[in-house]
Write an enzyme that holds these catalytic residues in place. Structure first.
Site, PDB file in Angstrom:
ATOM      1  N   GLY A  58       0.800  -1.214   0.000  1.00  0.00           N
ATOM      2  CA  GLY A  58       0.000   0.000   0.000  1.00  0.00           C
ATOM      3  C   GLY A  58       0.834   1.267   0.000  1.00  0.00           C
ATOM      4  N   HIS A 226      -0.623   4.781   7.341  1.00  0.00           N
ATOM      5  CA  HIS A 226      -1.481   3.606   7.474  1.00  0.00           C
ATOM      6  C   HIS A 226      -2.910   4.020   7.825  1.00  0.00           C
ATOM      7  CE1 HIS A 226       2.616   2.068   8.502  1.00  0.00           C
ATOM      8  NE2 HIS A 226       2.234   1.122   7.653  1.00  0.00           N
ATOM      9  N   ASP A 416      -7.366  -7.249  23.977  1.00  0.00           N
ATOM     10  CA  ASP A 416      -8.329  -7.707  22.982  1.00  0.00           C
ATOM     11  C   ASP A 416      -8.668  -9.187  23.131  1.00  0.00           C
ATOM     12  OD1 ASP A 416      -5.907  -8.692  22.213  1.00  0.00           O
ATOM     13  OD2 ASP A 416      -5.891  -7.797  20.212  1.00  0.00           O
ATOM     14  N   ASP A 418      -6.891 -12.058  23.151  1.00  0.00           N
ATOM     15  CA  ASP A 418      -6.287 -13.161  22.405  1.00  0.00           C
ATOM     16  C   ASP A 418      -4.979 -13.671  23.006  1.00  0.00           C
ATOM     17  OD1 ASP A 418      -4.622 -11.059  21.855  1.00  0.00           O
ATOM     18  OD2 ASP A 418      -4.571 -11.360  19.685  1.00  0.00           O
ATOM     19  N   GLY A 573       0.178 -10.927  29.712  1.00  0.00           N
ATOM     20  CA  GLY A 573       1.425 -11.471  29.186  1.00  0.00           C
ATOM     21  C   GLY A 573       2.409 -11.805  30.287  1.00  0.00           C
TER      22      GLY A 573
END
Length: 590
Positions: A58, A226, A416, A418, A573
């Site tokens: 991109g 971005h 989030d 995950d 974590g």
């Protein structure tokens, strides 16, 4: 924003765009499976330092169309606006470019890029390849307060670093010289972008324009490449916009954004970059406005002016301004920044044309890669009890899997959701490897077997951090390997862990107190180094993880995702790592 595209499948779009590049420059080839564009070997040319770069797709012509003689040796593409994987980058460094005189990796300062390219760099170093990495952060749209530990983003000024370093490498300079010059260039660039609208990524659903979309008369200043929001929105005409942008780069009284002092006595290169959707005609008018304001308001007359499309944000209706302050490289005749910038580059994305000789010598751009590209696993003289090691690791991994619901719950509150699943997936894959792999009493081989699993099964930021750390640990074990076989001990592990912790710090600014897994990892390594006791080290990791309760995050997704209740839970974590290390302690007791 325009949501109409000729190619709406993003995967097909990226692949076909990459396949087009060898059509326009016969000196390069495409490894489509790994989304790598690389310079074809030329038997008549001598070896030189190779330059590797890349990032999300991109941003064309960056980076794939900058591969060519006198510029990049290889470029690795991710999906649209997403970093390529470390495996792609590793293959580029180890299998697609010349490694004889070393490899310099140039990457923009985005977390995914720094981590994944950094992981590949450590992997290559572990294989004995001489590799350096330069991270470019030139965006003044992100001030010191907002950037914090992460620092400035990398935008269009990056191409000037690549061009100067590429020309120097082509002249036969050493890796040390090329790396130092690239860093000097990166340290002397300031850039800022602006846009009239956000862009639409092919393949994504079209959301109705909400409050976030710019109004007809608004311009966003400091917008990232971005689609990130800028630092401010203004209703202004071009002269007022350029005035704000130049002030962001040059105003020494703005302590938050003054990253580089440029005076009228300095030699300056100006780059006016099209973000993709500005017409050539309009970009000419913009360039003229910038040049006139530099002369009138700042008494700066650039010694070089580049205007065109170098680094885009798809079809972004915007532009960026970059200013490079010319510095003495100390390389003597032929090695000044200006001479290197002026040197010809045979890359389709740069202004220099491909030579007649290259067209005459062209051959098929499709090369089959049938040779085995699996790297041999290196051995060492560090011995371990494979049965005991596998048993202890199995206990640790099972404890981590058991902890997954708690980790997921914590990450649902502060992130989030995950983290737990990702750790569980990696743990289960390592358990399968331990069952199926050939037993080994070599500590380095044992570790490298684990690394292979981590790299292929754990994704995201945590996966990259684990993989970088473990690759650096493998390098540390290699450096501490004795000349004759001897059992590995806690002291050797501690030395290797200390060096891997140091290597990890090159790619993430996270430290204890930032509410990350470093709050468990750093205490573990320090305690093991001090006491050479897994019991004490695991306890320190547990205390570090528990200490993250109530700690305000300064890095990671928690900074902007965390919801209510984060004060009462540890960082997921850090907690997950502590559980793994506690399990390792228990396993070694058995």
């Amino acid at each position: 924003m325009s949501a109409k595209h000729f190619i709406n499948d993003p995967t097909h779009l990226v692949q076909t765009a990459l396949l087009s590049i060898p059509h326009t420059n016969p000196s390069v080839s495409c490894d489509l499976a790994n989304k790598i564009i690389y310079l074809r070997p030329n038997g008549s040319s001598s070896s030189q330092v190779s330059l590797v770069s890349g990032g999300g797709s991109g941003h064309e012509p960056s980076f794939a169309s900058f591969v060519g003689r006198g510029l990049l040796s290889g470029a690795v593409a991710g999906t649209i606006f997403a970093s390529p994987s470390a495996e792609q980058v590793r293959r580029c460094i180890l299998h697609r470019v010349d490694k004889e005189k070393g490899v310099l990796v140039i990457v923009m300062n985005y977390t995914g890029d720094v981590l994944n390219f950094g992981m590949a760099v450590e992997k290559a170093r572990a294989q004995g390849v001489e590799v350096d990495m330069v991270v470019v952060g030139d965006d003044t749209g992100v001030g010191r307060a907002q950037g914090g530990k992460v620092g400035r983003r990398g935008i269009a000024g990056t191409v000037l670093v690549q061009k100067i370093a590429g020309a120097l490498a082509a002249r036969g300079a050493s890796l040390k010289e090329v790396s130092a010059t690239a860093q000097l260039t990166a340290d002397n660039i300031v850039s800022i972008g602006s846009s009239l609208s956000h862009v639409h990524v092919p393949g994504r659903s079209i959301a109705e324009a909400g409050d976030n979309e710019l109004k007809e008369s608004e311009v966003e200043i400091g917008m990232g490449i971005h689609n990130e929001d800028g630092s401010e929105r203004k209703t202004t005409e071009l002269p007022g916009l350029v005035k704000i942008m130049l002030s962001s780069c040059l105003d020494t009284s703005d302590k938050d954004r003054n990253f580089l002092d440029i005076s009228r006595n300095d030699e300056v290169v100006l780059l006016v970059n099209n973000l993709g959707g500005v017409s050539v005609l309009e970009l000419g008018g913009i360039t003229n406005e910038v040049v006139e304001q530099l002369a009138k308001d700042w008494k700066i007359k650039p010694v070089r002016i580049l205007s065109g499309t170098f680094m885009t944000s798809l079809n972004g209706l915007g532009f960026s301004i970059s200013l490079l302050k010319i510095k003495n490289t100390g390389l003597g005749s032929g090695g000044s920044m200006l001479e290197l910038l002026d040197a010809p580059a045979e890359a389709s994305g740069w202004s220099a044309a491909v030579s007649t000789e290259t067209w005459k010598n062209r051959s098929s751009s499709t090369i089959k890669h049938e040779e085995s590209e699996d790297d041999e696993i290196s051995s060492s003289n560090l011995e371990l009890d494979s049965s005991r090691a596998a048993s202890a690791l199995t206990t640790a991994l099972n404890r981590l899997i058991t902890a997954e619901p708690d980790i997921t719950n914590y990450d649902t509150i502060v992130g989030d959701g995950d983290c737990g699943i990702g750790l569980k997936r990696g743990a289960e894959a390592i358990l399968k490897m331990l069952e199926r792999s050939k037993k080994t009493d070599d500590a380095l081989v044992f570790l490298q077997n684990i690394i292979q699993v981590v790299e292929t099964t754990m994704d995201g930021t945590s996966g990259a951090i684990y993989a970088i750390f473990l690759n650096a640990l493998a390098h540390g074990l290699r450096q501490n390997s004795p000349s004759s076989p001897q059992p590995i001990n806690a002291g050797i592990w501690a030395k290797a862990l200390e060096s891997s912790l140091q290597a990890l710090s090159k790619y993430t600014p996270a430290q204890p107190g930032d509410r990350t897994l470093m709050d468990a990892l750093v205490p573990f390594v320090k305690a093991l180094s001090k006491e050479e006791s897994i019991e004490a080290a695991a306890k320190a990791a547990e205390e570090g993880a528990q200490g993250t309760k109530g700690m305000k995050a300064s890095l990671g997704r928690t900074v902007y995702v965390g919801g209510e209740g984060w004060q009462g839970v540890p960082d997921p974590g850090a907690h997950g790592l502590a559980e793994l290390l506690l399990g390792l302690r228990d396993g070694l007791k058995e």
